[in-house]
Design an enzyme around this catalytic site. Structure first.
Site, PDB file in Angstrom:
ATOM      1  N   SER A 221      30.224  22.469  -2.127  1.00  0.00           N
ATOM      2  CA  SER A 221      30.325  21.729  -0.865  1.00  0.00           C
ATOM      3  C   SER A 221      31.537  20.816  -0.952  1.00  0.00           C
ATOM      4  CB  SER A 221      29.073  20.890  -0.645  1.00  0.00           C
ATOM      5  OG  SER A 221      29.343  19.895   0.328  1.00  0.00           O
TER       6      SER A 221
ATOM      7  N   HIS B 126      31.467  25.756   0.930  1.00  0.00           N
ATOM      8  CA  HIS B 126      30.393  25.289   1.810  1.00  0.00           C
ATOM      9  C   HIS B 126      30.896  24.076   2.599  1.00  0.00           C
ATOM     10  CE1 HIS B 126      26.030  24.618   2.721  1.00  0.00           C
ATOM     11  NE2 HIS B 126      26.357  23.330   2.678  1.00  0.00           N
TER      12      HIS B 126
ATOM     13  N   ASP C 284      30.059  21.255   5.451  1.00  0.00           N
ATOM     14  CA  ASP C 284      28.951  20.549   6.094  1.00  0.00           C
ATOM     15  C   ASP C 284      29.385  19.907   7.406  1.00  0.00           C
ATOM     16  OD1 ASP C 284      26.736  20.857   4.172  1.00  0.00           O
ATOM     17  OD2 ASP C 284      28.098  19.809   2.799  1.00  0.00           O
TER      18      ASP C 284
ATOM     19  N   MET D 270      28.291  17.793  10.532  1.00  0.00           N
ATOM     20  CA  MET D 270      27.227  16.847  10.929  1.00  0.00           C
ATOM     21  C   MET D 270      27.641  16.143  12.215  1.00  0.00           C
ATOM     22  SD  MET D 270      26.320  15.120   7.278  1.00  0.00           S
ATOM     23  CE  MET D 270      26.301  16.068   5.754  1.00  0.00           C
TER      24      MET D 270
ATOM     25  N   HIS E 143      27.693  25.077   7.285  1.00  0.00           N
ATOM     26  CA  HIS E 143      26.321  24.572   7.360  1.00  0.00           C
ATOM     27  C   HIS E 143      26.271  23.571   8.497  1.00  0.00           C
ATOM     28  CE1 HIS E 143      22.963  22.010   5.258  1.00  0.00           C
ATOM     29  NE2 HIS E 143      22.529  22.610   6.352  1.00  0.00           N
TER      30      HIS E 143
ATOM     31  N   MET F   5      24.642  20.988  10.630  1.00  0.00           N
ATOM     32  CA  MET F   5      23.562  20.008  10.778  1.00  0.00           C
ATOM     33  C   MET F   5      23.795  19.320  12.115  1.00  0.00           C
ATOM     34  SD  MET F   5      23.615  18.859   6.818  1.00  0.00           S
ATOM     35  CE  MET F   5      25.224  19.611   6.643  1.00  0.00           C
TER      36      MET F   5
ATOM     37  N   MET G 242      16.738  23.446   1.990  1.00  0.00           N
ATOM     38  CA  MET G 242      17.334  22.160   1.618  1.00  0.00           C
ATOM     39  C   MET G 242      16.535  21.544   0.475  1.00  0.00           C
ATOM     40  SD  MET G 242      20.013  21.604   3.564  1.00  0.00           S
ATOM     41  CE  MET G 242      20.330  20.009   2.806  1.00  0.00           C
TER      42      MET G 242
ATOM     43  N   GLY H 297      22.246  15.198   5.231  1.00  0.00           N
ATOM     44  CA  GLY H 297      22.972  14.045   5.753  1.00  0.00           C
ATOM     45  C   GLY H 297      24.027  13.502   4.813  1.00  0.00           C
TER      46      GLY H 297
ATOM     47  N   ASP I 102      20.507  23.813  -1.430  1.00  0.00           N
ATOM     48  CA  ASP I 102      21.582  22.875  -1.111  1.00  0.00           C
ATOM     49  C   ASP I 102      21.060  21.454  -1.263  1.00  0.00           C
ATOM     50  OD1 ASP I 102      23.740  21.488  -0.068  1.00  0.00           O
ATOM     51  OD2 ASP I 102      23.471  22.200   1.988  1.00  0.00           O
TER      52      ASP I 102
ATOM     53  N   GLY J 109      27.893  20.026  -4.491  1.00  0.00           N
ATOM     54  CA  GLY J 109      28.969  19.181  -3.986  1.00  0.00           C
ATOM     55  C   GLY J 109      29.458  18.232  -5.044  1.00  0.00           C
TER      56      GLY J 109
HETATM   57  C1  DX5 Z   1      23.713  17.492   2.475  1.00  0.00           C
HETATM   58  C2  DX5 Z   1      24.676  18.650   2.499  1.00  0.00           C
HETATM   59  C3  DX5 Z   1      24.982  19.186   1.161  1.00  0.00           C
HETATM   60  C4  DX5 Z   1      25.622  18.177   0.249  1.00  0.00           C
HETATM   61  C5  DX5 Z   1      25.526  18.630  -1.168  1.00  0.00           C
HETATM   62  O1  DX5 Z   1      23.327  17.182   3.759  1.00  0.00           O
HETATM   63  O2  DX5 Z   1      24.145  19.713   3.269  1.00  0.00           O
HETATM   64  O3  DX5 Z   1      25.770  20.374   1.255  1.00  0.00           O
HETATM   65  O4  DX5 Z   1      26.955  17.973   0.549  1.00  0.00           O
HETATM   66  O5  DX5 Z   1      26.034  17.609  -1.985  1.00  0.00           O
HETATM   67  P1  DX5 Z   1      25.391  17.324  -3.416  1.00  0.00           P
HETATM   68  O6  DX5 Z   1      25.588  18.578  -4.217  1.00  0.00           O
HETATM   69  O7  DX5 Z   1      26.176  16.175  -3.921  1.00  0.00           O
HETATM   70  O8  DX5 Z   1      23.937  17.034  -3.199  1.00  0.00           O
HETATM   71 ZN    ZN Z   2      25.165  21.668   3.126  1.00  0.00          ZN
END
Ligand code: DX5
Ligand code: ZN
Length: 219
Positions: A6, A29, A31, A33, A62, A64, A133, A138, A171, A193
């Site tokens: 991520s 990946h 994210d 949001m 992804h 969100m 998840m 977030g 994730d 991530g």
């Molecule tokens: C959280 C995201 C993840 C996040 C993962 O809402 O969907 O993809 O960035 O980050 P780590 O690996 O640090 O939990």
């Molecule tokens: Zn994600």
């Protein structure tokens, strides 16, 4: 077994360089949001387009976001080769998945930690990936929720029982300390991530994480 770093916590002022570090990964990946579905705001379509053009590997978007029925196809148009929307946000998840597939991209469905998998077990073949998840969505850097493993196991059992080719992605909080637990439960696609971007050498960390799960391959 796929490692999808991520880029949420990468240095966005050096996007090309940060993407280059993970050129050995399977997918990047991304994210998205919207500050409504989750209490955080990241990026929209123009930035995803820029990431697509700067990346040497395919983009796993992804989403969100609220109202993915309306917005998700734009991320396919932007060049993401996999688009995952959330079950909790979609009004008509099967219609949306079919629309994405008709656009030639992989369609994924994501489940927040408190969303049960049972309603989806009979319709898994409508999707190319199920994202379970392992944190509340977030933010990066949260702790892996171990109690999600029975859900991963039930998804894997249903996929194997019906002989489906559906990827199981985990994730959130995936790192050297947790990746084998998720692999053992049945995940085959791992988002990491902070584990990758906080490592001294992101490229080497991707290799290390992949080697840790290589022996657990499914299907
Ligand atoms: C959280 C995201 C993840 C996040 C993962 O809402 O969907 O993809 O960035 O980050 P780590 O690996 O640090 O939990
Ligand atoms: Zn994600």
């Amino acid at each position: 077994m796929r490692i999808n770093p991520s880029i949420l916590n990468c240095d966005f002022s050096n996007l090309r360089g940060e993407l280059h570090k993970i050129r050995n990964a399977d997918w990047a990946h991304v994210d998205v949001m919207d500050n409504h579905f989750v209490p955080n705001l990241t990026m929209g379509v123009p930035i995803v387009e820029a990431i697509v053009s700067a990346s040497q590997i395919p983009i796993d978007a992804h989403l969100m976001i609220e109202d993915p029925d309306r917005w998700a196809p734009q991320y396919a148009e932007a060049g993401a080769q996999s688009v995952t929307f959330h079950a909790e946000a979609a009004a008509a998840p099967l219609r949306l998945a079919r629309e994405l597939r008709a656009m030639g991209v992989r369609a994924g469905i994501g489940l927040k930690p408190a969303t049960p998998i049972e309603p989806f077990l009979d319709i898994l073949d409508e999707f190319d990936m199920i994202l379970i998840m392992t944190v509340e969505p977030g933010f990066g850097g949260q702790s892996f929720i171990h109690s999600m493993m029975p859900k991963v196991r039930r998804a894997r059992e249903a996929i194997d029982r019906h002989g489906l080719d559906v990827w199981v992605q985990v994730d959130g909080g995936v790192s050297r300390a947790t990746i084998e637990i998720a692999a053992e439960a049945g995940a085959d696609t791992f988002v990491a991530g902070s584990a990758v971007y906080n490592a001294e050498d992101a490229y080497a960390e991707v290799e290390h994480l992949r080697s840790m799960v290589a022996g657990h391959a499914h299907n």
